[in-house]
Write a protein that holds these residues in place. Sequence first.
Motif, PDB file in Angstrom:
ATOM      1  N   LYS A  32       0.837  -1.207   0.000  1.00  0.00           N
ATOM      2  CA  LYS A  32       0.000   0.000   0.000  1.00  0.00           C
ATOM      3  C   LYS A  32       0.863   1.244   0.000  1.00  0.00           C
ATOM      4  CE  LYS A  32      -3.909  -2.102   2.347  1.00  0.00           C
ATOM      5  NZ  LYS A  32      -3.460  -3.194   3.235  1.00  0.00           N
ATOM      6  N   GLU A  33       0.252   2.319  -0.534  1.00  0.00           N
ATOM      7  CA  GLU A  33       0.996   3.585  -0.642  1.00  0.00           C
ATOM      8  C   GLU A  33       0.763   4.453   0.596  1.00  0.00           C
ATOM      9  OE1 GLU A  33      -0.302   6.196  -3.905  1.00  0.00           O
ATOM     10  OE2 GLU A  33       0.236   7.804  -2.536  1.00  0.00           O
ATOM     11  N   TYR A  34       1.857   4.849   1.197  1.00  0.00           N
ATOM     12  CA  TYR A  34       1.785   5.755   2.345  1.00  0.00           C
ATOM     13  C   TYR A  34       2.704   6.955   2.104  1.00  0.00           C
ATOM     14  CZ  TYR A  34      -0.440   2.047   5.051  1.00  0.00           C
ATOM     15  OH  TYR A  34      -1.302   1.079   5.507  1.00  0.00           O
ATOM     16  N   THR A  35       2.395   8.047   2.771  1.00  0.00           N
ATOM     17  CA  THR A  35       3.290   9.204   2.725  1.00  0.00           C
ATOM     18  C   THR A  35       3.500   9.670   4.161  1.00  0.00           C
ATOM     19  OG1 THR A  35       2.215   9.867   0.663  1.00  0.00           O
ATOM     20  CG2 THR A  35       3.659  11.502   1.695  1.00  0.00           C
ATOM     21  N   SER A  36       4.766   9.852   4.529  1.00  0.00           N
ATOM     22  CA  SER A  36       5.005  10.441   5.852  1.00  0.00           C
ATOM     23  C   SER A  36       5.317  11.926   5.654  1.00  0.00           C
ATOM     24  CB  SER A  36       6.142   9.732   6.586  1.00  0.00           C
ATOM     25  OG  SER A  36       7.303   9.718   5.793  1.00  0.00           O
ATOM     26  N   VAL A  37       4.819  12.751   6.589  1.00  0.00           N
ATOM     27  CA  VAL A  37       4.905  14.201   6.445  1.00  0.00           C
ATOM     28  C   VAL A  37       5.615  14.791   7.659  1.00  0.00           C
ATOM     29  CG1 VAL A  37       3.552  16.305   6.115  1.00  0.00           C
ATOM     30  CG2 VAL A  37       2.706  14.144   5.189  1.00  0.00           C
ATOM     31  N   TYR A  38       6.592  15.635   7.402  1.00  0.00           N
ATOM     32  CA  TYR A  38       7.382  16.249   8.482  1.00  0.00           C
ATOM     33  C   TYR A  38       7.253  17.760   8.328  1.00  0.00           C
ATOM     34  CZ  TYR A  38       9.224  11.573   7.745  1.00  0.00           C
ATOM     35  OH  TYR A  38       9.333  10.211   7.551  1.00  0.00           O
ATOM     36  N   MET A  39       6.722  18.428   9.351  1.00  0.00           N
ATOM     37  CA  MET A  39       6.484  19.875   9.220  1.00  0.00           C
ATOM     38  C   MET A  39       7.248  20.683  10.268  1.00  0.00           C
ATOM     39  SD  MET A  39       2.529  20.432   8.265  1.00  0.00           S
ATOM     40  CE  MET A  39       1.701  19.497   6.987  1.00  0.00           C
ATOM     41  N   HIS A  40       7.267  21.976  10.056  1.00  0.00           N
ATOM     42  CA  HIS A  40       7.931  22.963  10.934  1.00  0.00           C
ATOM     43  C   HIS A  40       9.449  22.753  10.962  1.00  0.00           C
ATOM     44  CE1 HIS A  40       3.958  23.851  12.407  1.00  0.00           C
ATOM     45  NE2 HIS A  40       3.820  22.685  12.984  1.00  0.00           N
ATOM     46  N   LEU A  41       9.985  22.187   9.906  1.00  0.00           N
ATOM     47  CA  LEU A  41      11.425  21.901   9.926  1.00  0.00           C
ATOM     48  C   LEU A  41      12.237  23.205   9.899  1.00  0.00           C
ATOM     49  CD1 LEU A  41      11.546  18.905   7.428  1.00  0.00           C
ATOM     50  CD2 LEU A  41      11.756  18.801   9.919  1.00  0.00           C
ATOM     51  N   GLY A  51       3.047  13.508  10.329  1.00  0.00           N
ATOM     52  CA  GLY A  51       1.774  12.985   9.835  1.00  0.00           C
ATOM     53  C   GLY A  51       1.996  11.786   8.934  1.00  0.00           C
ATOM     54  N   ILE A  52       0.959  10.957   8.822  1.00  0.00           N
ATOM     55  CA  ILE A  52       1.010   9.817   7.892  1.00  0.00           C
ATOM     56  C   ILE A  52      -0.235   9.875   7.007  1.00  0.00           C
ATOM     57  CG2 ILE A  52       0.898   7.286   7.658  1.00  0.00           C
ATOM     58  CD1 ILE A  52       2.528   7.012  10.176  1.00  0.00           C
ATOM     59  N   MET A  53      -0.029   9.705   5.694  1.00  0.00           N
ATOM     60  CA  MET A  53      -1.159   9.642   4.768  1.00  0.00           C
ATOM     61  C   MET A  53      -1.220   8.237   4.193  1.00  0.00           C
ATOM     62  SD  MET A  53      -0.541  13.141   2.636  1.00  0.00           S
ATOM     63  CE  MET A  53      -2.085  13.328   1.762  1.00  0.00           C
ATOM     64  N   LYS A  54      -2.442   7.726   4.113  1.00  0.00           N
ATOM     65  CA  LYS A  54      -2.646   6.445   3.420  1.00  0.00           C
ATOM     66  C   LYS A  54      -3.328   6.843   2.124  1.00  0.00           C
ATOM     67  CE  LYS A  54      -4.553   1.879   4.157  1.00  0.00           C
ATOM     68  NZ  LYS A  54      -5.503   1.074   4.921  1.00  0.00           N
ATOM     69  N   GLY A  55      -2.631   6.700   1.020  1.00  0.00           N
ATOM     70  CA  GLY A  55      -3.159   7.236  -0.245  1.00  0.00           C
ATOM     71  C   GLY A  55      -3.261   8.750  -0.122  1.00  0.00           C
ATOM     72  N   ASP A  73      -5.370  10.247   2.086  1.00  0.00           N
ATOM     73  CA  ASP A  73      -6.000  10.625   3.346  1.00  0.00           C
ATOM     74  C   ASP A  73      -5.036  10.567   4.524  1.00  0.00           C
ATOM     75  OD1 ASP A  73      -8.457  10.937   2.096  1.00  0.00           O
ATOM     76  OD2 ASP A  73      -8.836   8.771   2.208  1.00  0.00           O
ATOM     77  N   TYR A  74      -5.154  11.572   5.364  1.00  0.00           N
ATOM     78  CA  TYR A  74      -4.365  11.545   6.596  1.00  0.00           C
ATOM     79  C   TYR A  74      -4.968  10.518   7.540  1.00  0.00           C
ATOM     80  CZ  TYR A  74      -1.454  15.558   5.521  1.00  0.00           C
ATOM     81  OH  TYR A  74      -0.523  16.377   4.964  1.00  0.00           O
ATOM     82  N   VAL A  75      -4.088   9.792   8.207  1.00  0.00           N
ATOM     83  CA  VAL A  75      -4.550   8.804   9.191  1.00  0.00           C
ATOM     84  C   VAL A  75      -3.826   9.072  10.510  1.00  0.00           C
ATOM     85  CG1 VAL A  75      -5.165   6.979   7.551  1.00  0.00           C
ATOM     86  CG2 VAL A  75      -2.784   7.205   8.310  1.00  0.00           C
ATOM     87  N   ASN A  76      -4.316   8.457  11.584  1.00  0.00           N
ATOM     88  CA  ASN A  76      -3.694   8.681  12.888  1.00  0.00           C
ATOM     89  C   ASN A  76      -2.360   7.925  12.964  1.00  0.00           C
ATOM     90  OD1 ASN A  76      -3.009   9.054  15.519  1.00  0.00           O
ATOM     91  ND2 ASN A  76      -5.057   8.568  16.330  1.00  0.00           N
ATOM     92  N   PRO A  77      -1.239   8.651  13.150  1.00  0.00           N
ATOM     93  CA  PRO A  77       0.071   7.969  13.204  1.00  0.00           C
ATOM     94  C   PRO A  77       0.129   6.911  14.301  1.00  0.00           C
ATOM     95  CG  PRO A  77       0.354  10.348  13.064  1.00  0.00           C
ATOM     96  CD  PRO A  77      -1.111  10.104  13.272  1.00  0.00           C
ATOM     97  N   ARG A  78      -0.688   7.073  15.326  1.00  0.00           N
ATOM     98  CA  ARG A  78      -0.701   6.090  16.428  1.00  0.00           C
ATOM     99  C   ARG A  78      -1.121   4.702  15.939  1.00  0.00           C
ATOM    100  NH1 ARG A  78       0.000   7.498  21.552  1.00  0.00           N
ATOM    101  NH2 ARG A  78      -0.159   9.683  22.138  1.00  0.00           N
ATOM    102  N   ASN A  79      -1.848   4.666  14.798  1.00  0.00           N
ATOM    103  CA  ASN A  79      -2.257   3.363  14.261  1.00  0.00           C
ATOM    104  C   ASN A  79      -1.076   2.610  13.651  1.00  0.00           C
ATOM    105  OD1 ASN A  79      -4.796   4.132  14.961  1.00  0.00           O
ATOM    106  ND2 ASN A  79      -5.433   4.714  12.884  1.00  0.00           N
ATOM    107  N   TYR A  80       0.037   3.300  13.451  1.00  0.00           N
ATOM    108  CA  TYR A  80       1.188   2.679  12.771  1.00  0.00           C
ATOM    109  C   TYR A  80       2.464   2.692  13.605  1.00  0.00           C
ATOM    110  CZ  TYR A  80      -2.009   3.132   8.926  1.00  0.00           C
ATOM    111  OH  TYR A  80      -3.116   3.037   8.151  1.00  0.00           O
ATOM    112  N   ILE A  81       2.524   3.633  14.562  1.00  0.00           N
ATOM    113  CA  ILE A  81       3.715   3.740  15.413  1.00  0.00           C
ATOM    114  C   ILE A  81       3.254   3.818  16.859  1.00  0.00           C
ATOM    115  CG2 ILE A  81       5.751   5.152  15.983  1.00  0.00           C
ATOM    116  CD1 ILE A  81       5.558   6.331  13.161  1.00  0.00           C
TER     117      ILE A  81
END
Length: 392
Positions: free
Chosen positions: A318-327, A365-369, A371-379
């Motif tokens: 599946k396609e996921y995107t991780s997002v890092y902000m305020h860098l 943040g984590i996106m599944k496709g 849509d943003y999803v709760n990162p707690r579901n994966y980490i």
Amino acid sequence: MKKCIKVIIVILCCIFFVCNTSASSNKTSLKDLKDKLAKDEAALKTATNKKNAMQNNIKNIESDLKKIADEITGYESSIEESKLKVTELEKEIAEKQKEIDKLLSFKQVVDEENMYLEYVFESKTFTDFIYRSSIVEQLGKYNDELIDEMYNLIDENKQEQKNLSNKIDESEVTIDKLSATLKKYNLTMDDLVDDHKDAKAEYEASKKEVAAYEKLYKQNGCKETTSIIDCIDIPYAKGFIRPLKSGTITSEYGLRYHPTLHYYRMHNGIDIGVPTNTTVYAAAAGIVTKIVKVANPNKKNSSCGGNKVYVKHRIDGKEYTSVYMHLHSISVKLNDYVTASSEIGKSGGGESYDYCTTGPHLHFGIMKGNDYVNPRNYISFPKKGYKFTSRY
Ligand SMILES: [Zn+2]
């Protein structure tokens, strides 16, 4: 009963809609990215228009202020002129008064010594004296009228001075009001300039992203609607790990009352409190697909989100995107392949870095496709307010 059926229909529709959209957005295609680019372009246009409109407002107020200041200068010089006129008139009045006094005393002499003068001037004298008397009287009257007129002029001038100074007071009130509006507009302008910069940064990033994918799609002979994961070589990863070696959870994913924007909005990630300049790692192996660099991340009030990095992953097919902000800074380039030990950048997020934060932190943040999803579901993260001290 009818109401119940209606409610059930609405709920079913909602479920269908939600399922349908999430099903269709589990994978991203080049077309999706192009749609996003069009949205970013529209947002940039709106931001530009807003900025230009405000610029015009400010220009108008500035020219109004200049006009009023010129008016005040005009009133002030009129007051000075009027004051000079009064002084001149007062001088003239004093002179006329002297003349009248002289004439009156002459008349008195003429009246009192009528007989005597009759003798002195003989034949002509009597008529002459009458004539002289009337002339003197007329002159006196004429002078009295003149003085009255002058007094009236003085009154008029003083009234004029009063009117002008009232006008100055009114103008100053208007200036105060306009200055306050100008100040407000200038502050709004600062925000609009920042919004415009952010919209531009977002648009530029999307443009680069689309261009990069377009090239890859062409190379691999994929259709625009083919999903990225099915077209491009995205590294395989087993799962996500924490993007920081240590940190404290300061804000959860989900709807929240925004601490600085002051309204409820979706928080599309988890906030991890960490000192500025802490190394941020990729949460899994992947490819850097988008970088948003704000114009000036070190300037206060620059953007909501600051510098951002997006990394695409393939996990369980599946396609996921991780997002890092305020860098605070970014260490990767577009299309870089990263592993979970690669440095994405350094953390920022302090108050001095953007207006959406109240302290230094990483927004993750984590996106599944799409849509943003709760990162707690994966980490696995500790509870809010608690600290973790390893990446696992
Ligand atoms: Zn956040």
